[in-house]
Structures are given as structure tokens and as C-alpha cells.
Motif scaffolding. Structure first.
Motif, short mmCIF file in Angstrom:
data_model
loop_
_atom_site.label_atom_id
_atom_site.label_comp_id
_atom_site.label_asym_id
_atom_site.label_seq_id
_atom_site.Cartn_x
_atom_site.Cartn_y
_atom_site.Cartn_z
N GLU A 4 0.84 -1.21 0.00
CA GLU A 4 0.00 0.00 0.00
C GLU A 4 0.87 1.26 0.00
O GLU A 4 1.85 1.35 0.71
CB GLU A 4 -0.89 0.02 1.24
CG GLU A 4 -1.80 1.22 1.26
CD GLU A 4 -2.49 1.44 2.60
OE1 GLU A 4 -2.50 2.60 3.05
OE2 GLU A 4 -2.99 0.47 3.17
N MET A 5 0.48 2.19 -0.84
CA MET A 5 1.18 3.47 -0.91
C MET A 5 0.38 4.51 -0.14
O MET A 5 -0.84 4.42 -0.04
CB MET A 5 1.30 3.94 -2.37
CG MET A 5 2.19 3.12 -3.25
SD MET A 5 3.95 3.41 -2.95
CE MET A 5 4.14 5.11 -3.41
N LYS A 6 1.09 5.51 0.37
CA LYS A 6 0.47 6.65 1.02
C LYS A 6 0.97 7.91 0.34
O LYS A 6 2.05 7.90 -0.25
CB LYS A 6 0.84 6.70 2.51
CG LYS A 6 0.31 5.53 3.31
CD LYS A 6 0.65 5.67 4.78
CE LYS A 6 0.07 4.49 5.55
NZ LYS A 6 0.14 4.67 6.99
N VAL A 7 0.16 8.95 0.41
CA VAL A 7 0.62 10.24 -0.08
C VAL A 7 0.50 11.26 1.05
O VAL A 7 -0.33 11.12 1.95
CB VAL A 7 -0.15 10.77 -1.32
CG1 VAL A 7 0.11 9.93 -2.54
CG2 VAL A 7 -1.62 10.93 -1.06
N LEU A 8 1.34 12.27 0.94
CA LEU A 8 1.28 13.41 1.85
C LEU A 8 0.72 14.57 1.05
O LEU A 8 1.26 14.92 0.00
CB LEU A 8 2.69 13.74 2.36
CG LEU A 8 2.84 14.94 3.29
CD1 LEU A 8 2.05 14.71 4.58
CD2 LEU A 8 4.31 15.17 3.60
N LEU A 9 -0.43 15.11 1.50
CA LEU A 9 -1.07 16.24 0.82
C LEU A 9 -0.96 17.48 1.68
O LEU A 9 -1.22 17.42 2.89
CB LEU A 9 -2.57 15.98 0.62
CG LEU A 9 -3.08 15.06 -0.46
CD1 LEU A 9 -4.61 15.14 -0.53
CD2 LEU A 9 -2.51 15.37 -1.80
N SER A 10 -0.63 18.59 1.05
CA SER A 10 -0.67 19.88 1.74
C SER A 10 -2.08 20.43 1.62
O SER A 10 -2.63 20.54 0.52
CB SER A 10 0.31 20.86 1.08
OG SER A 10 1.63 20.52 1.39
N ILE A 11 -2.68 20.76 2.76
CA ILE A 11 -4.05 21.27 2.81
C ILE A 11 -4.07 22.47 3.75
O ILE A 11 -3.44 22.43 4.82
CB ILE A 11 -5.03 20.17 3.30
CG1 ILE A 11 -4.99 18.95 2.35
CG2 ILE A 11 -6.45 20.71 3.43
CD1 ILE A 11 -5.83 17.76 2.79
N ASN B 20 -0.57 6.84 -9.06
CA ASN B 20 -0.47 5.50 -8.49
C ASN B 20 -1.82 5.05 -7.92
O ASN B 20 -2.35 5.65 -6.99
CB ASN B 20 0.61 5.49 -7.40
CG ASN B 20 0.97 4.08 -6.95
OD1 ASN B 20 0.10 3.23 -6.81
ND2 ASN B 20 2.24 3.85 -6.74
N GLN B 21 -2.35 3.98 -8.48
CA GLN B 21 -3.66 3.45 -8.08
C GLN B 21 -3.63 2.74 -6.72
O GLN B 21 -4.66 2.43 -6.16
CB GLN B 21 -4.17 2.46 -9.13
CG GLN B 21 -4.28 3.05 -10.52
CD GLN B 21 -5.40 4.08 -10.63
OE1 GLN B 21 -6.50 3.82 -10.19
NE2 GLN B 21 -5.11 5.23 -11.19
N LYS B 22 -2.42 2.45 -6.22
CA LYS B 22 -2.30 1.73 -4.96
C LYS B 22 -2.40 2.64 -3.73
O LYS B 22 -2.37 2.16 -2.61
CB LYS B 22 -0.98 0.97 -4.92
CG LYS B 22 -0.96 -0.18 -5.91
CD LYS B 22 0.30 -1.00 -5.77
CE LYS B 22 0.22 -2.21 -6.66
NZ LYS B 22 1.33 -2.41 -7.54
N VAL B 23 -2.51 3.94 -3.95
CA VAL B 23 -2.62 4.88 -2.84
C VAL B 23 -3.99 4.70 -2.18
O VAL B 23 -5.02 4.85 -2.83
CB VAL B 23 -2.42 6.34 -3.29
CG1 VAL B 23 -2.69 7.30 -2.15
CG2 VAL B 23 -1.02 6.54 -3.84
N LYS B 24 -3.98 4.36 -0.89
CA LYS B 24 -5.23 4.15 -0.14
C LYS B 24 -5.35 5.11 1.05
O LYS B 24 -6.43 5.28 1.59
CB LYS B 24 -5.28 2.71 0.40
CG LYS B 24 -5.26 1.65 -0.69
CD LYS B 24 -6.56 1.60 -1.45
CE LYS B 24 -6.55 0.53 -2.50
NZ LYS B 24 -6.93 0.99 -3.82
#
Length: 125
Positions: A2-9, A33-37
Motif C-alpha cells: 500500500e502506498m500513502k501520499v502526503l497532501l498539503s491542505i 499511483n492506483q495503490k494509494v489508499k
């Protein structure tokens, strides 16, 4: 894996995500990347830290006017700000939030993940 992303909000929107009144996070550009959950939320200035994470339910891509119609009741954003954000974009993205987990302590992107706060997003392992 599983991939993760860091989003600036922006902190005002991050707060609405964690009090669960904002069910969609809007983006002009989305990760490929479709694996980001999972999305880790970096609350930008003045907070400047990772305040929690949310699980992705789905990602909607559509023309901004159709995207607004699909998400407006749980958007957490005013209509004029929404359309200003998507000005001159043919397609916009809405990340539907499934579940949230607000951290007890602020995490530093550099110390905890060896990354700098992203302009938009960055992948995490």
C-alpha cells in the motif's frame, strides 16, 4: 504494498476534514499511483505539520461544474471558492474521504518521513 501520499491542505479545510463536515478533498492534479489508499494531511502555514490521515473511499474526476453538482453538499467549501480553484481547468478531482484519524501530536514531515512539505503531494512508503 500500500502506498500513502502526503497532501498539503490549508488548515481551515484540514480542520473540516477531521470534524467530518468536509467529505471531499479537491485537487487540480491527482496522483497516478492506483495503490494509494491513505492520505496523510499536512496542514500548511501557520500549523506546518502532519495532523492526521484519512482513508480514500474513491476518486471522482469530472468537469468542475459536474464535480460541484456531485459533491456540493459535503464539499466543505463555498461555491465561489470552488470555481476559483478550478478556473481554466477542464477536469478536476475529488478525493472521497472514507475514514479519518487525527493524530494526538503534530508530526514533522522531515523528521518522521524524510520529506519536505509538498506544494501539492508526494508519495510516502
Amino acid at each position: 504494498m500500500e502506498m500513502k501520499v502526503l497532501l498539503s491542505i490549508k488548515p481551515e479545510y484540514a480542520k473540516l476534514i477531521f470534524n467530518q463536515s468536509k467529505k471531499y478533498e479537491f485537487r487540480r492534479v491527482i496522483f497516478k499511483n492506483q495503490k494509494v489508499k491513505t492520505v496523510l494531511v499536512y496542514a500548511s502555514s501557520p500549523v506546518k505539520g502532519i495532523i492526521g490521515e484519512f482513508e480514500i473511499d474513491s476518486i471522482i474526476s469530472n468537469a468542475p461544474d459536474l464535480l460541484w453538482e456531485q459533491t456540493k453538499y459535503q464539499s466543505g467549501i463555498k461555491k465561489n471558492k470552488f470555481f476559483k480553484y478550478f478556473a481554466n481547468k477542464e477536469i478536476g478531482f475529488a478525493i472521497k474521504i472514507k475514514s479519518v484519524n487525527q493524530y494526538q501530536e503534530l508530526l514533522c514531515p522531515r523528521e518522521n518521513f524524510s520529506v519536505f512539505p509538498p506544494q501539492s503531494f508526494c508519495y510516502l512508503r
